[in-house]
Write a protein that holds these residues in place. Structure first.
Motif, short mmCIF file in Angstrom:
data_model
loop_
_atom_site.label_atom_id
_atom_site.label_comp_id
_atom_site.label_asym_id
_atom_site.label_seq_id
_atom_site.Cartn_x
_atom_site.Cartn_y
_atom_site.Cartn_z
N GLY A 23 35.65 23.26 -56.65
CA GLY A 23 36.77 23.29 -55.71
C GLY A 23 38.11 23.42 -56.42
N SER A 24 38.27 22.70 -57.55
CA SER A 24 39.52 22.80 -58.31
C SER A 24 39.73 24.21 -58.84
CB SER A 24 39.51 21.79 -59.47
OG SER A 24 39.42 20.47 -59.00
N TRP A 25 38.65 24.81 -59.31
CA TRP A 25 38.75 26.19 -59.82
C TRP A 25 39.12 27.15 -58.70
CZ3 TRP A 25 35.63 30.54 -58.79
CH2 TRP A 25 35.90 31.66 -59.59
N LEU A 26 38.49 26.99 -57.52
CA LEU A 26 38.79 27.86 -56.39
C LEU A 26 40.24 27.69 -55.92
CD1 LEU A 26 35.51 27.56 -54.27
CD2 LEU A 26 36.30 29.54 -55.59
N ILE A 27 40.74 26.44 -55.96
CA ILE A 27 42.13 26.19 -55.55
C ILE A 27 43.08 26.91 -56.48
CG2 ILE A 27 43.91 24.41 -55.43
CD1 ILE A 27 41.81 22.52 -54.29
N LYS A 28 42.83 26.87 -57.79
CA LYS A 28 43.69 27.56 -58.75
C LYS A 28 43.68 29.07 -58.51
CE LYS A 28 43.24 24.13 -62.45
NZ LYS A 28 42.72 23.87 -63.82
N VAL A 29 42.47 29.61 -58.26
CA VAL A 29 42.36 31.05 -57.99
C VAL A 29 43.11 31.42 -56.72
CG1 VAL A 29 40.75 32.90 -57.42
CG2 VAL A 29 40.17 31.27 -59.22
N LEU A 30 42.95 30.61 -55.68
CA LEU A 30 43.62 30.90 -54.42
C LEU A 30 45.13 30.79 -54.55
CD1 LEU A 30 43.31 31.56 -51.44
CD2 LEU A 30 43.10 29.12 -50.96
N LYS A 31 45.62 29.81 -55.31
CA LYS A 31 47.06 29.67 -55.52
C LYS A 31 47.64 30.87 -56.26
CE LYS A 31 48.73 25.79 -56.97
NZ LYS A 31 48.89 24.56 -57.77
N ARG A 32 46.91 31.36 -57.26
CA ARG A 32 47.38 32.56 -57.97
C ARG A 32 47.41 33.77 -57.04
NH1 ARG A 32 44.32 30.56 -62.55
NH2 ARG A 32 42.57 31.87 -61.91
N PHE A 33 46.37 33.89 -56.22
CA PHE A 33 46.31 35.00 -55.28
C PHE A 33 47.47 34.94 -54.28
CE2 PHE A 33 44.94 36.54 -51.08
CZ PHE A 33 44.69 37.87 -51.39
N MET A 34 47.75 33.74 -53.74
CA MET A 34 48.83 33.59 -52.78
C MET A 34 50.18 33.83 -53.44
SD MET A 34 47.34 33.06 -49.96
CE MET A 34 48.77 32.68 -48.99
N ALA A 35 50.35 33.38 -54.69
CA ALA A 35 51.62 33.60 -55.40
C ALA A 35 51.89 35.09 -55.57
CB ALA A 35 51.59 32.90 -56.75
N ARG A 36 50.84 35.85 -55.93
CA ARG A 36 51.01 37.30 -56.07
C ARG A 36 51.33 37.95 -54.73
NH1 ARG A 36 45.71 38.14 -59.92
NH2 ARG A 36 46.58 37.15 -61.82
N ALA A 37 50.66 37.45 -53.67
CA ALA A 37 50.91 38.00 -52.34
C ALA A 37 52.36 37.74 -51.92
CB ALA A 37 49.95 37.39 -51.32
N PHE A 38 52.88 36.55 -52.21
CA PHE A 38 54.27 36.24 -51.88
C PHE A 38 55.23 37.13 -52.65
CE2 PHE A 38 52.76 31.64 -50.97
CZ PHE A 38 52.34 32.04 -49.70
N GLU A 39 54.92 37.38 -53.93
CA GLU A 39 55.79 38.23 -54.74
C GLU A 39 55.79 39.66 -54.22
OE1 GLU A 39 54.51 37.89 -58.74
OE2 GLU A 39 55.22 35.81 -58.99
N ARG A 40 54.61 40.15 -53.81
CA ARG A 40 54.54 41.52 -53.27
C ARG A 40 55.36 41.65 -51.99
NH1 ARG A 40 49.02 41.32 -54.92
NH2 ARG A 40 48.42 40.72 -52.80
N ARG A 41 55.43 40.58 -51.21
CA ARG A 41 56.20 40.61 -49.97
C ARG A 41 57.68 40.30 -50.19
NH1 ARG A 41 53.46 40.51 -45.14
NH2 ARG A 41 51.20 40.47 -45.28
N ASN A 42 58.05 40.07 -51.46
CA ASN A 42 59.45 39.80 -51.82
C ASN A 42 60.02 38.62 -51.05
OD1 ASN A 42 59.65 41.98 -53.67
ND2 ASN A 42 59.99 43.40 -51.97
N LEU A 43 59.21 37.56 -50.91
CA LEU A 43 59.69 36.36 -50.25
C LEU A 43 60.73 35.66 -51.14
CD1 LEU A 43 56.48 34.71 -48.72
CD2 LEU A 43 58.22 36.06 -47.57
N ASP A 44 61.62 34.91 -50.48
CA ASP A 44 62.63 34.15 -51.21
C ASP A 44 61.95 33.20 -52.20
OD1 ASP A 44 65.56 33.27 -51.32
OD2 ASP A 44 64.49 31.38 -51.04
N ILE A 45 62.54 33.02 -53.39
CA ILE A 45 61.93 32.18 -54.43
C ILE A 45 61.72 30.76 -53.94
CG2 ILE A 45 62.27 31.21 -56.73
CD1 ILE A 45 63.78 33.72 -57.49
#
Length: 282
Positions: free
Chosen positions: A41-63
């Protein structure tokens, strides 16, 4: 009699060993399963957080919004993982949820101010009255460049290079002046001239100084306006627009150049004074 007591103790011990032998495999299996669930679960959470961070960056969300959402997702996923792990160990979920609810109510009552700041942080991040890098001033008089927007507070860097931490609840419930958001700023300062001055000539001199300034915008047009007949001088308001980054430099140059131009023209810039008349009685 002693033989009977020994037999009873032996019987209890045998029962205990039998229970241990019966429950040990289940307990070991539950602990191993819970540990595996936690690691995976900890590994999956880290993977999901990285995925969401990249998705936020692609959408140019405010920092600031990215940080807030990343922290929120991390907290929610870790709480869910904790519940799954303790459920695997045999803890009743319903009882645990009831305990969390009671604890949450107690914590909420004790931390009303913090919850108000949390709600204020959410409003600031969603409505975006200001962003990182903006120069703002609150109705309480606090001003500075926004350095960081956290969940509970906002950090401002003042012109004196001081760090001011302002609760988000105060900022979300007060009026805020954002000097940066529109991209330009208009200087607005007064110059005092003597009553004997030809005001039209003084206005022409000041307007010429403004036109010669490299940072002053021609559109919107600069203005020299007579604003007040004061106690000892006439006030002329100098109003000029420039970019945010050149505002302070332009304002300083205008103040220096305006005084020098008025001095060259022989126009007096009076200081406050009071005439006192003494009368002798008798």
């Amino acid at each position: 009699m002693q033989t009977t007591q020994t037999e009873n103790i032996q019987g209890y011990w045998n029962n205990f060993l039998t229970a241990v032998a019966e429950w040990a495999p289940r307990l070991i299996s539950a602990v191993i399963s819970a540990l595996l669930i936690y690691l995976i679960g900890s590994w999956l959470i880290k993977v999901l957080k990285r995925f969401m961070a990249r998705a936020f960056e692609r959408r140019n969300l405010d920092i600031s919004l990215q940080r807030f959402l990343n922290n929120l997702i991390s907290w929610v996923l870790n709480i869910l993982l904790f519940i799954v792990v303790i459920t695997q160990l045999g803890v009743q979920t319903s009882a645990f949820v009831a305990i969390i609810g009671a604890a949450g109510l107690a914590i909420g009552l004790a931390l009303q101010g913090s919850l108000a700041n949390f709600a204020g942080g959410v409003l600031i991040l969603v409505l975006k009255p200001f962003r990182i890098g903006d120069f703002i001033q609150s109705s309480s008089g606090v001003s500075g460049t926004v350095k960081e927007i956290d969940i509970f507070n906002t950090k401002l860097n003042t012109p004196q290079n001081q760090l001011v931490v302002v609760p988000n609840g105060d900022l979300s419930n007060s009026s805020i002046t954002n000097y940066t958001q529109l991209g330009t700023r208009r200087t607005w300062f007064d110059i005092r001239v003597a009553y004997s001055t030809d005001l039209r000539q003084a206005k022409e001199i000041l307007l010429e100084v403004v036109k010669n300034n490299e940072f002053a915008y021609a559109d919107p047009a600069p203005q020299i306006v007579v604003t007040e007949l004061g106690d000892s001088a006439v006030n002329l308001s100098v109003r000029v627009t420039t970019s945010n980054e050149n505002f302070w430099t332009m304002q300083e140059q205008l103040i220096i150049d305006c005084k020098a131009a008025l001095d060259r023209a022989g126009i007096e810039i009076p200081f406050p004074q009071r005439d006192v008349h003494l009368y002798q009685k008798g």
